[in-house]
Structures are given as structure tokens and as C-alpha cells.
Design a protein around this motif. Structure first.
Motif, PDB file in Angstrom:
ATOM      1  N   PRO A 407       1.648   4.282 -73.305  1.00  0.00           N
ATOM      2  CA  PRO A 407       0.919   5.516 -72.935  1.00  0.00           C
ATOM      3  C   PRO A 407      -0.495   5.532 -73.510  1.00  0.00           C
ATOM      4  N   ALA A 408      -0.652   5.006 -74.728  1.00  0.00           N
ATOM      5  CA  ALA A 408      -1.996   4.938 -75.315  1.00  0.00           C
ATOM      6  C   ALA A 408      -2.888   3.993 -74.525  1.00  0.00           C
ATOM      7  N   LEU A 409      -2.316   2.909 -73.999  1.00  0.00           N
ATOM      8  CA  LEU A 409      -3.084   1.968 -73.180  1.00  0.00           C
ATOM      9  C   LEU A 409      -3.617   2.656 -71.923  1.00  0.00           C
ATOM     10  N   LEU A 410      -2.773   3.409 -71.241  1.00  0.00           N
ATOM     11  CA  LEU A 410      -3.214   4.110 -70.038  1.00  0.00           C
ATOM     12  C   LEU A 410      -4.319   5.114 -70.362  1.00  0.00           C
ATOM     13  N   ALA A 411      -4.177   5.795 -71.490  1.00  0.00           N
ATOM     14  CA  ALA A 411      -5.207   6.764 -71.885  1.00  0.00           C
ATOM     15  C   ALA A 411      -6.535   6.065 -72.161  1.00  0.00           C
ATOM     16  N   LYS A 412      -6.474   4.899 -72.816  1.00  0.00           N
ATOM     17  CA  LYS A 412      -7.703   4.153 -73.112  1.00  0.00           C
ATOM     18  C   LYS A 412      -8.357   3.656 -71.822  1.00  0.00           C
ATOM     19  N   LEU A 413      -7.556   3.247 -70.848  1.00  0.00           N
ATOM     20  CA  LEU A 413      -8.123   2.797 -69.577  1.00  0.00           C
ATOM     21  C   LEU A 413      -8.757   3.963 -68.814  1.00  0.00           C
ATOM     22  N   ARG A 414      -8.170   5.149 -68.913  1.00  0.00           N
ATOM     23  CA  ARG A 414      -8.782   6.324 -68.268  1.00  0.00           C
ATOM     24  C   ARG A 414     -10.154   6.633 -68.871  1.00  0.00           C
ATOM     25  N   ASP A 415     -10.315   6.265 -70.138  1.00  0.00           N
ATOM     26  CA  ASP A 415     -11.592   6.503 -70.812  1.00  0.00           C
ATOM     27  C   ASP A 415     -12.536   5.307 -70.733  1.00  0.00           C
ATOM     28  N   ASN A 416     -12.078   4.233 -70.085  1.00  0.00           N
ATOM     29  CA  ASN A 416     -12.877   2.997 -70.042  1.00  0.00           C
ATOM     30  C   ASN A 416     -13.253   2.537 -71.452  1.00  0.00           C
ATOM     31  N   ASP A 417     -12.284   2.624 -72.355  1.00  0.00           N
ATOM     32  CA  ASP A 417     -12.515   2.213 -73.737  1.00  0.00           C
ATOM     33  C   ASP A 417     -13.007   0.767 -73.773  1.00  0.00           C
ATOM     34  N   PRO A 418     -14.179   0.497 -74.337  1.00  0.00           N
ATOM     35  CA  PRO A 418     -14.751  -0.853 -74.257  1.00  0.00           C
ATOM     36  C   PRO A 418     -13.916  -1.908 -74.973  1.00  0.00           C
ATOM     37  N   ASP A 419     -13.261  -1.557 -76.087  1.00  0.00           N
ATOM     38  CA  ASP A 419     -12.459  -2.538 -76.817  1.00  0.00           C
ATOM     39  C   ASP A 419     -11.221  -2.936 -76.020  1.00  0.00           C
ATOM     40  N   VAL A 420     -10.570  -1.957 -75.389  1.00  0.00           N
ATOM     41  CA  VAL A 420      -9.386  -2.258 -74.589  1.00  0.00           C
ATOM     42  C   VAL A 420      -9.771  -3.015 -73.325  1.00  0.00           C
ATOM     43  N   VAL A 421     -10.808  -2.566 -72.662  1.00  0.00           N
ATOM     44  CA  VAL A 421     -11.253  -3.239 -71.435  1.00  0.00           C
ATOM     45  C   VAL A 421     -11.638  -4.690 -71.715  1.00  0.00           C
ATOM     46  N   ALA A 422     -12.128  -4.971 -72.932  1.00  0.00           N
ATOM     47  CA  ALA A 422     -12.513  -6.340 -73.285  1.00  0.00           C
ATOM     48  C   ALA A 422     -11.320  -7.295 -73.325  1.00  0.00           C
ATOM     49  N   LEU A 423     -10.113  -6.753 -73.449  1.00  0.00           N
ATOM     50  CA  LEU A 423      -8.917  -7.595 -73.436  1.00  0.00           C
ATOM     51  C   LEU A 423      -8.506  -8.002 -72.030  1.00  0.00           C
ATOM     52  N   LEU A 424      -9.091  -7.377 -71.029  1.00  0.00           N
ATOM     53  CA  LEU A 424      -8.702  -7.621 -69.645  1.00  0.00           C
ATOM     54  C   LEU A 424      -9.589  -8.685 -69.006  1.00  0.00           C
ATOM     55  N   ARG A 425      -9.071  -9.244 -67.940  1.00  0.00           N
ATOM     56  CA  ARG A 425      -9.855 -10.201 -67.163  1.00  0.00           C
ATOM     57  C   ARG A 425     -10.738  -9.474 -66.153  1.00  0.00           C
ATOM     58  N   HIS A 426     -10.234  -8.360 -65.602  1.00  0.00           N
ATOM     59  CA  HIS A 426     -10.959  -7.656 -64.552  1.00  0.00           C
ATOM     60  C   HIS A 426     -10.792  -6.163 -64.722  1.00  0.00           C
ATOM     61  N   ASN A 427     -11.918  -5.451 -64.804  1.00  0.00           N
ATOM     62  CA  ASN A 427     -11.930  -3.989 -64.835  1.00  0.00           C
ATOM     63  C   ASN A 427     -12.518  -3.495 -63.521  1.00  0.00           C
ATOM     64  N   PRO A 428     -11.703  -2.855 -62.682  1.00  0.00           N
ATOM     65  CA  PRO A 428     -12.222  -2.413 -61.373  1.00  0.00           C
ATOM     66  C   PRO A 428     -13.163  -1.222 -61.460  1.00  0.00           C
ATOM     67  N   PHE A 429     -13.385  -0.699 -62.665  1.00  0.00           N
ATOM     68  CA  PHE A 429     -14.281   0.455 -62.841  1.00  0.00           C
ATOM     69  C   PHE A 429     -15.297   0.138 -63.942  1.00  0.00           C
ATOM     70  N   PRO A 430     -16.213  -0.778 -63.672  1.00  0.00           N
ATOM     71  CA  PRO A 430     -17.131  -1.233 -64.721  1.00  0.00           C
ATOM     72  C   PRO A 430     -18.187  -0.219 -65.123  1.00  0.00           C
ATOM     73  N   HIS A 431     -18.451   0.765 -64.274  1.00  0.00           N
ATOM     74  CA  HIS A 431     -19.551   1.697 -64.542  1.00  0.00           C
ATOM     75  C   HIS A 431     -19.069   3.091 -64.926  1.00  0.00           C
ATOM     76  N   LEU A 432     -18.155   3.641 -64.151  1.00  0.00           N
ATOM     77  CA  LEU A 432     -17.611   4.960 -64.432  1.00  0.00           C
ATOM     78  C   LEU A 432     -16.099   4.853 -64.599  1.00  0.00           C
ATOM     79  N   PRO A 433     -15.518   5.591 -65.534  1.00  0.00           N
ATOM     80  CA  PRO A 433     -14.063   5.514 -65.718  1.00  0.00           C
ATOM     81  C   PRO A 433     -13.325   6.079 -64.515  1.00  0.00           C
TER      82      PRO A 433
END
Length: 469
Positions: A407-433
Motif C-alpha cells: 500500500p505504501a508503494l502505491l501511495a508513493k507512485l501516486r505522488d511520483n516519489d522520485p526515490d521509488v520511481v528510480a527503482l523502476l524501469r519505466h514511469n508512464p507519468f514522468p512529468h505529472l503524477p
């Protein structure tokens, strides 16, 4: 002291120490790159919350006294730099006491990380690195013959690692006893690699042969580690070869590599002398008396601590990858006592639509190694360890494994948390969360040869439904 020194293993020690330094280096670099998102002050399972409820006696760590992301980064970078120095051999010419301290530093630093790493560091290869790293402290510098008692302790680690894994298989899933587990394993293992599709498509007789060979390697060969030479070297080579086969077939972090590293100590100097253009010094110094006493005391402690893993191996209720003391010494090991027959994957998607409906377009997040895009070939990441990808595999097996971090992961992705997004290969929302994120559960299977040829896809997937952790 003929009973103390093992002069014929001088080169074996050198190979082991260099290879162990490489594993340490990978482990510390992985901590540097991933800790902020996972266990940092604002991570998915923050260290400060953990140490607030777990006392030092249960989790001895530098971070029990102080934690900040900056301090953690300093510890991890120091460990990486120290490991690089050991890899370059900068500790080889030190006096015995200084050499011991030089190898004690990375062990203490990595133990501190593991003890606050929580679920992200709950893998068998973490405790294995801590146990092996502690024994490496007592191997001594290049101008003193390696202590036989420490080498035997390393062979005892290798015995428990292999034999424990063999026992858990025989006592576990029936498919190990009827030799059919590998019909499924290459497809359903945590993180397939580029060759896993090909291994999965081997004929069934080959899979049965793989399973039978595994039983021989894990249930018979470990006893030969305590036989005289050259039998011991043959046993070590068999372990190295079979672990190399596992490296080819999947991504298991540094488990297989570290197993091979430990096996190098059982191979006599004759083997390494034939492979490497390095010879021992003209003469080796006698060990200091205090060093002999320290090694004998270590051996006595290890004998006492061996009671618990031996009892576990002999028990019908054998458990895998368990430590019986807070220093993670003399642990019990094992892997894949049960095999999943069907691969499930949690796929996370997001949308910019403020009010999702039937026509909403959902965009998929891409992970670095876990299956997602069916046309993407499984990558090779081992011996590097992608902790989030591994935990996503467990989450797909059962929602209980996804607590409390998912659940914390989903919340961080909703916020486009830069540290969490850095663990991913592809973020489909690079500009706005995204406005919303959701998780869905799919069944994945490897394509067959015709599907692979016609579509170019490595996987075929079928939606099961929404995922709730």
C-alpha cells in the motif's frame, strides 16, 4: 604448527578473498542505490520506525544509535570503498591483527544494514554473506598460512547450504521426489533471465535429469567436502559447476555466486595453481600465539552454535533460511522447498483521468527485471539484487507477503516519489503524477515456440482480476 596451518590452501584463500570482496562490493552498491526508497527516512518501511520497536539485542546495528539517510549512505559508500580496497589486495601485506580488522569492517557494516533491512533483506543470501564474511575475518594475511579450522568452518557452511537445501526439497514438494519440479520452475522462478525460456523448453527427460542431478549434488556431494584430497577438490568443482548452471538459468542475486565463492576454499592449491599464474611466497610466517588462541576459540563457539542448525536439519519440521542468533552466525539454509505451478504477476497501472470509467486509459509501470511487457526478453541482473522486483514476486503468490509495504508503494507512485520511481524501469507519468493507480493480477506463462516465432513475445498473459493487498 602443522595442525593449525593449511599451507596447501594459500592460493585457495587468495581466490576466496578476492571473490568475496566482489560480492561485498555488489551488496554495498545495491544498498547505496536502493535504500532511500525502501528503508530510508521516507521509504516504504523506514528504519527509524523499525529501530524504535526492535531493541539492539535483537538487531545489533550501527543504526540503532543513529539513523539518517545521509549516515546510511556514508556507511554504504564506506563499505563499497572498503570492499574495493580488499579486492585490490590492500590488506594482504598487513600484520595479522590489522588484516583481521580490515576484514572485520565490511562484516560489521553489512551486518548493520541487514539487521535494519526488514523484509527487503530477509533472503538467505544476506545471512550467508554475513556468516561467510565473519569467517573471512580469521583467514589471515598473505604471509601466514590459512588456519585449517577456519577452512573447515567454511566447508561446514557449504555443507549446510547444500545439504539443507537438498533435505528441504525431499521433505517438501512431491515434485522433487518424482523429479517433475523443473517442468515448472524455470517459468515460475522469481526473476527469469534471458536463458530461462530456453531452459523451460528443454525436453521433459532433461528436466528430470536436472532434478536427479540436483539431489546428488545436494545430498551426496556435501559429504565429500570432508574427504581427503583430491576427492575434496572434485566435490568443490561439482558444486561450482552446478551452481554455474543455476546462474545460467535464472536470477538469484548473489546466492549461487557466493556458494561458488565458498566452494573455492575446498579446492586445493593445485587446481588454482594450474589455472592462475600465481605462486605462494617462498616461506610463510608462523602464526602469533594470540591468533591461534582466537581461531581455536572461534572453532569452539561454532561447534556450540551448530547445535541449532543441525537440530533443524534433522527435524521433520525443517525450516529454511533461519538465523538462531542476532549476529547471523551458523545459520540454516534452503531454497525452493515448494514449487509454484502457475506464475502470477502483479501489474501496477496509473491514469491521469480524475474520474476513471470504462473508457479510461490505464498506463502500465515497468519494473527493471520482473515480467511485465510480454514482448520484453527477461533481463540478466544477477548477481545484482533488485529487492523490489523480488518482493513483487512474493506479493503475487499471496497478498500477505505484500504487507505492509505494498500500500505504501502505491501511495508513493501516486505522488511520483522520485526515490521509488528510480527503482523502476519505466514511469508512464514522468512529468505529472497520476490521478489514480491500481494493481491487477495476471497469469503469465512462457510462449511456446510457435507463439514466440509468430508474435515475438516471450510471455502470454491472462487477466485474473484486481489485486488487493
Amino acid at each position: 604448527m602443522d595442525w593449525f596451518a593449511a599451507e596447501g590452501y594459500w592460493l585457495s584463500r587468495l581466490v576466496f578473498q578476492r571473490a568475496l570482496a566482489v560480492v561485498y562490493l555488489l551488496a554495498f552498491l545495491g544498498a547505496v542505490r536502493q535504500f532511500r526508497a525502501l528503508i530510508g527516512e521516507h521509504g516504504l518501511t523506514p528504519v527509524p520506525r523499525y529501530v524504535a520497536r526492535v531493541p539492539f539485542r535483537r538487531a545489533p546495528s550501527l543504526f540503532q544509535w543513529h539513523y539518517s539517510d545521509r549516515f546510511f549512505a556514508a556507511v554504504a559508500w564506506l563499505g563499497a570503498a572498503w570492499s574495493a580496497a580488499l579486492l585490490l589486495g590492500l590488506a594482504d601485506g598487513l600484520p595479522v591483527w590489522a588484516n583481521l580488522l580490515a576484514w572485520l569492517v565490511p562484516w560489521a557494516l553489512y551486518l548493520s544494514i541487514v539487521q535494519v533491512g526488514q523484509v527487503w533483506y530477509g533472503f538467505g543470501w544476506e545471512s550467508l554473506l554475513c556468516e561467510v564474511g565473519f569467517l573471512a575475518v580469521f583467514l589471515g594475511p598473505a604471509d601466514v598460512a590459512p588456519p585449517l579450522l577456519v577452512l573447515v568452518a567454511l566447508w561446514w557452511v557449504l555443507f549446510r547450504l547444500e545439504f539443507g537445501a537438498g533435505l528441504i526439497k525431499l521433505r517438501g514438494d512431491r515434485c522433487w521426489r518424482d523429479l517433475t519440479c523443473l517442468y515448472y520452475h524455470h517459468e515460475t522462478q522469481p526473476l527469469p533471465n534471458p536463458l530461462s525460456w530456453w531452459f523451460h523448453r528443454l525436453p521433459r527427460w532433461a528436466h528430470r535429469a536436472e532434478a536427479a542431478a540436483n539431489h546428488v549434488t545436494q545430498l551426496v556431494v556435501p559429504f565429500l567436502l570432508f574427504a581427503p584430497q583430491p576427492v575434496r577438490t572434485v566435490a568443490a568443482v561439482i558444486v561450482i559447476v552446478t551452481q554455474g548452471w543455476l546462474v545460467l538459468s535464472g536470477n538469484f542475486a548473489w546466492l549461487n555466486v557466493l556458494t561458488m565463492v565458498v566452494a573455492t576454499t575446498a579446492a586445493g592449491g593445485g587446481l588454482w595453481g594450474a589455472l592462475l599464474p600465481v605462486g605462494p611466497p617462498a616461506g610463510l610466517d608462523d602464526p602469533p600465539a594470540w591468533y591461534v588462541v582466537a581461531v581455536v576459540a572461534l572453532a569452539a563457539v561454532l561447534v556450540v552454535l551448530s547445535y541449532w542448525p543441525v537440530r533443524n536439519m534433522l527435524s521433520r519440521g525443517q525450516v529454511m533460511n533461519t538465523s538462531f542468533n542476532p549476529l547471523l552466525l551458523v545459520n540454516t539454509y534452503g531454497a525452493f522447498g515448494s514449487i509454484t505451478r502457475v506464475r502470477r504477476e502483479v501489474v501496477i497501472e496509473g491514469t491521469s483521468d480524475p474520474e476513471p470509467g470504462p473508457d479510461t486509459v490505464w498506463r502500465e509501470y515497468g519494473f527493471r527485471a520482473k515480467p511485465g511487457d510480454v514482448r520484453r526478453r527477461p533481463p540478466q541482473v544477477a548477481p545484482y539484487h533488485l529487492r523490489l522486483d523480488w518482493l513483487m514476486w512474493f506479493a503475487a503468490i499471496a497478498p500477505a507477503y505484500a504487507q505492509p509495504w505494498f500500500p505504501a508503494l502505491l501511495a508513493k507512485l501516486r505522488d511520483n516519489d522520485p526515490d521509488v520511481v528510480a527503482l523502476l524501469r519505466h514511469n508512464p507519468f514522468p512529468h505529472l503524477p497520476p490521478a489514480h493507480v491500481r494493481a491487477r493480477l495476471y497469469r503469465y506463462r512462457f510462449t511456446d515456440r510457435r507463439e514466440r516465432r509468430d508474435t515475438g513475445a516471450w510471455w502470454q498473459r491472462t487477466l485474473i482480476g484486481d489485486y488487493r493487498a
